[in-house]
Design a protein around this motif. Structure first.
Motif, mmCIF file in Angstrom:
data_model
loop_
_atom_site.group_PDB
_atom_site.id
_atom_site.type_symbol
_atom_site.label_atom_id
_atom_site.label_comp_id
_atom_site.label_asym_id
_atom_site.label_seq_id
_atom_site.Cartn_x
_atom_site.Cartn_y
_atom_site.Cartn_z
ATOM 1 N N THR A 1 26.449 12.961 38.994
ATOM 2 C CA THR A 1 25.125 12.306 38.414
ATOM 3 C C THR A 1 24.164 12.903 38.571
ATOM 4 O OG1 THR A 1 24.761 10.861 39.603
ATOM 5 C CG2 THR A 1 26.398 10.425 37.981
ATOM 6 N N GLU B 1 17.851 0.266 37.147
ATOM 7 C CA GLU B 1 18.531 1.312 36.855
ATOM 8 C C GLU B 1 19.389 0.463 37.704
ATOM 9 O OE1 GLU B 1 19.878 5.814 35.812
ATOM 10 O OE2 GLU B 1 18.291 4.338 35.014
ATOM 11 N N ASN C 1 25.763 7.499 29.503
ATOM 12 C CA ASN C 1 25.606 5.664 29.946
ATOM 13 C C ASN C 1 26.722 5.657 30.422
ATOM 14 O OD1 ASN C 1 22.914 5.084 29.442
ATOM 15 N ND2 ASN C 1 23.522 4.985 27.429
ATOM 16 N N THR D 1 14.894 6.819 33.431
ATOM 17 C CA THR D 1 16.225 6.502 33.773
ATOM 18 C C THR D 1 15.918 7.905 34.575
ATOM 19 O OG1 THR D 1 16.737 8.401 32.250
ATOM 20 C CG2 THR D 1 17.528 5.780 32.065
ATOM 21 N N TRP E 1 24.184 1.324 38.395
ATOM 22 C CA TRP E 1 25.846 1.839 38.354
ATOM 23 C C TRP E 1 26.818 1.040 38.527
ATOM 24 C CZ3 TRP E 1 25.592 6.365 35.394
ATOM 25 C CH2 TRP E 1 24.815 7.070 35.007
ATOM 26 N N ARG F 1 25.933 3.243 33.746
ATOM 27 C CA ARG F 1 24.290 2.551 33.654
ATOM 28 C C ARG F 1 25.227 1.743 33.595
ATOM 29 N NH1 ARG F 1 22.168 6.837 32.101
ATOM 30 N NH2 ARG F 1 20.931 7.528 33.505
#
Length: 351
Positions: free
Chosen positions: A289, A255, A230, A224, A257, A244
């Motif tokens: 993030t 991955e 998450n 990740t 988002w 996520r």
């Protein structure tokens, strides 16, 4: 003493989201006919899923809870369509993206539809679709009394190609669309002025949603990017929520988002060009993030009617004499199960 069976009625339902399909299923299970009208290409409304080369994004509702026992029972009838998402500890971030304390456990289980959020409503609507009871890409422009039978309703519609059509012969009409759209349709149709006034008090905020994919996180030794959480709620002035997507069950491991802008920022930037909104939200995403990698995929969605700020305060509106009803999540709040309860209780009132 035997009782004569109640006559079958034909209901028109405008909209094809959770409230609409719940209402339709309940009426059909009671032995009645329905025709569902939806202006989009598919069902599900804001329980939406968008596919990409890197996997899907739940770009509308992120998850749902099941507090109402009737909703839980309904979910148990199709267990293959939903799974628990182990994001019950949701991180809370401050304006700078810093954790404002340990992740807060949510007392409600987080559920998601599989393999995408649209799958639940789509699955529930399959019998209706198979029976030819869903009319897609058709916008209802007016509700009026049937020209051939004033006791019935007819709907004037417009297709995507501009073709107009009249659907007659309905015993009742249910509007399962956003409050502003229901209010406008009733006004245009010169129907239920008291309801129009009542719905004018409902407040629903828009939402810009950003979708990002980072396939580079699939490199050997890297699982990740960025934070270990998450899902997070954020007090950043641009972002209210980030999750996520690849942490949800039955999703692609790449991955991805989904980022939801705050109601205030979405309202302020309601008419921004999508590229401009995406750039601003991507910058904010990096800030909260710490992910500075360049996404391989960037997409966005502007929802005009997303989060209910001030609900109607009752589960539905129904006039048995006229055969006219209104439902939607905005009647009670903004949760998926609010939409379910609203659609269910309107159908029960009509029965």
């Amino acid at each position: 003493m035997s009782t004569a069976p109640r006559a079958t009625r034909h209901f028109a339902i405008v909209g094809a989201g959770m409230a609409a399909i719940t209402c339709a299923r309940t009426l059909v299970q009671a032995g009645h006919r329905v025709t569902v009208f939806e202006k989009s290409r598919g069902v599900a409304g804001r329980m939406a899923t968008r596919d990409s080369a890197f996997g899907s994004f739940d770009h509308g509702a992120q998850y749902f809870t099941a507090r109402d026992p009737r909703f839980l029972l309904a979910l148990q009838t199709t267990p293959e369509l939903c799974k628990r998402w182990s994001a019950n500890s949701v991180q809370v971030l401050d304006e700078l993206g810093r954790a404002s304390g340990p992740a807060k456990p949510d007392p409600d289980a987080h559920w998601v539809a599989v393999p995408g959020m649209k799958s639940l409503v789509a699955g529930w609507s399959e019998p209706l679709k198979a029976a030819g009871q869903i009319v897609l890409q058709t916008r209802v422009t007016q509700i009026e009394r049937d020209a051939m039978n004033p006791r019935h309703w007819q709907l004037r519609t417009e297709a995507l190609d501009g073709a107009v059509h009249v659907f007659p012969g309905f015993d009742a009409v249910m509007l399962a669309i956003p409050a502003a759209q229901a209010e406008s349709l009733l006004q245009t149709s010169k129907q239920a002025p008291a309801w129009v006034k009542q719905m004018a008090g409902v407040q629903v905020a828009p939402c810009w949603t950003l979708m990002l994919a980072f396939p580079q996180a699939m490199q050997p030794g890297l699982t990740t990017l960025g934070p270990q959480w998450n899902a997070a709620r954020s007090s950043h002035h641009r972002i209210a929520w980030a999750s996520r997507e690849s942490s949800k069950p039955a999703r692609s491991p790449i991955e991805r988002w989904t980022v939801q802008a705050s109601p205030a920022w979405s309202q302020e930037h309601l008419h921004d060009d999508p590229a401009r909104a995406e750039a601003k939200l991507l910058k904010a995403f990096t800030e909260i993030t710490g992910i500075r990698a360049e996404p391989a995929h960037v997409d966005s969605q502007r929802w005009l009617y997303a989060k209910t700020l001030k609900p109607l305060g009752q589960s539905h509106l129904w006039d048995a004499r006229k055969g006219l009803g209104v439902c939607g999540d905005w009647c009670l709040g903004h949760r998926v199960e609010d939409a379910f309860v609203s659609g269910l209780e309107l159908a029960l009132a009509a029965l």
